[in-house]
Design an enzyme around this catalytic site. Structure first.
Site, short mmCIF file in Angstrom:
data_model
loop_
_atom_site.label_atom_id
_atom_site.label_comp_id
_atom_site.label_asym_id
_atom_site.label_seq_id
_atom_site.Cartn_x
_atom_site.Cartn_y
_atom_site.Cartn_z
N ASP A 29 33.01 -51.77 -21.48
CA ASP A 29 34.28 -52.34 -21.93
C ASP A 29 35.43 -51.93 -21.02
O ASP A 29 35.30 -51.06 -20.16
CB ASP A 29 34.55 -51.99 -23.41
CG ASP A 29 34.79 -50.51 -23.65
OD1 ASP A 29 35.66 -49.94 -22.96
OD2 ASP A 29 34.13 -49.93 -24.53
N TYR A 30 36.57 -52.56 -21.22
CA TYR A 30 37.73 -52.44 -20.35
C TYR A 30 38.16 -51.00 -20.13
O TYR A 30 38.49 -50.59 -19.01
CB TYR A 30 38.89 -53.25 -20.98
CG TYR A 30 40.14 -53.35 -20.14
CD1 TYR A 30 40.19 -54.18 -19.02
CD2 TYR A 30 41.28 -52.64 -20.49
CE1 TYR A 30 41.35 -54.29 -18.27
CE2 TYR A 30 42.45 -52.74 -19.74
CZ TYR A 30 42.47 -53.57 -18.63
OH TYR A 30 43.62 -53.68 -17.89
#
Length: 239
Positions: free
Chosen positions: A107-108
């Site tokens: 994820d980011y």
């Protein structure tokens, strides 16, 4: 050329993984002869014209299969493009020479080891739910972790209505107001570690993947990549 399913053809062209192609086909972004088609469509590559968002999808001649490891920094999305104009991992592997795409996601806000390749068959196999290749993460927690919290993290938990497999979890070190955990996952639900820690009241400050199976990231700097060795490639193909 032999008839082939559309998603497999797109993956073999090195544009994206087969699973990603399936999503794009379902969304109507991949067309055959100018028309959106249903998932599972079989095409004849010698006659049918395939396009992705209006651009032709062509199979490269003499294309070599490439396999590499990227140390993804925080603040990058694990996609090849982003409609929100966020930084993508594609920009970090421009010098590879050919298009490669991520096997799985981080994820980011997470960082660490990401396998990238243009081998659609291997990418699809490794991302399939039946292939639970373990992934190891170092997770920095602000504050202390109690024995009860550690026990809960190592037991079955329900995340988004799904009962996850037990996770191997241990304390690597605890000092200066933080605790570093090692967590080994055999399945990878969306934002699983973050949701697990939130459920037991723990705050994550750093989440870093450090290994996929027996393949370790070691001293690769953030934002840099290296080729996988022949032994590492063969190891992944055995799963």
């Amino acid at each position: 050329m032999e008839p082939i399913r559309l998603q497999k053809f797109v993956a073999e062209c090195g544009l994206m993984s087969r699973r990603a192609a399936e999503k794009e086909i379902s969304a109507g972004n991949i067309t055959v002869n100018g028309e959106a088609v249903e998932l599972g469509r079989v095409i004849d590559p010698s006659r049918d014209k395939v396009a992705y968002r209006g651009r032709p999808v062509l199979k490269k001649r003499n294309s070599h299969k490439l396999y590499l490891m990227l140390n993804k920094p925080r603040g990058y999305v694990t996609t090849m493009s982003d409609d929100k104009d966020r930084k993508c991992v594609a920009s970090l592997v421009k010098d590879v020479g050919e298009r490669v795409y991520p096997v799985g996601r981080l994820d980011y806000e997470s960082e660490g080891m990401l396998i990238m390749t243009n081998d659609g068959d291997l990418a699809n196999k490794l991302m399939h739910p039946s292939h639970h290749i373990p992934k190891t993460y170092n997770v920095r927690i602000e504050g202390d972790v109690t024995k009860e919290q550690l026990k809960r993290l190592s037991s079955e938990m329900e995340i988004d209505g799904y009962t996850i497999q037990p996770v191997e979890c241990k304390v690597l070190r605890a000092k200066n107001g933080y605790t570093m955990l090692e967590m080994v996952l055999k399945e990878g639900r969306n934002r699983q570690i973050r949701k697990m820690c939130e459920q037991v009241g723990l705050e994550i400050s750093i989440l870093r993947r450090v290994a996929v199976g027996d393949i370790e990231m070691t001293d690769l700097r953030a934002g840099k990549w290296r080729w996988l060795t022949r032994e590492e490639i063969e190891y992944l193909k055995k799963w």
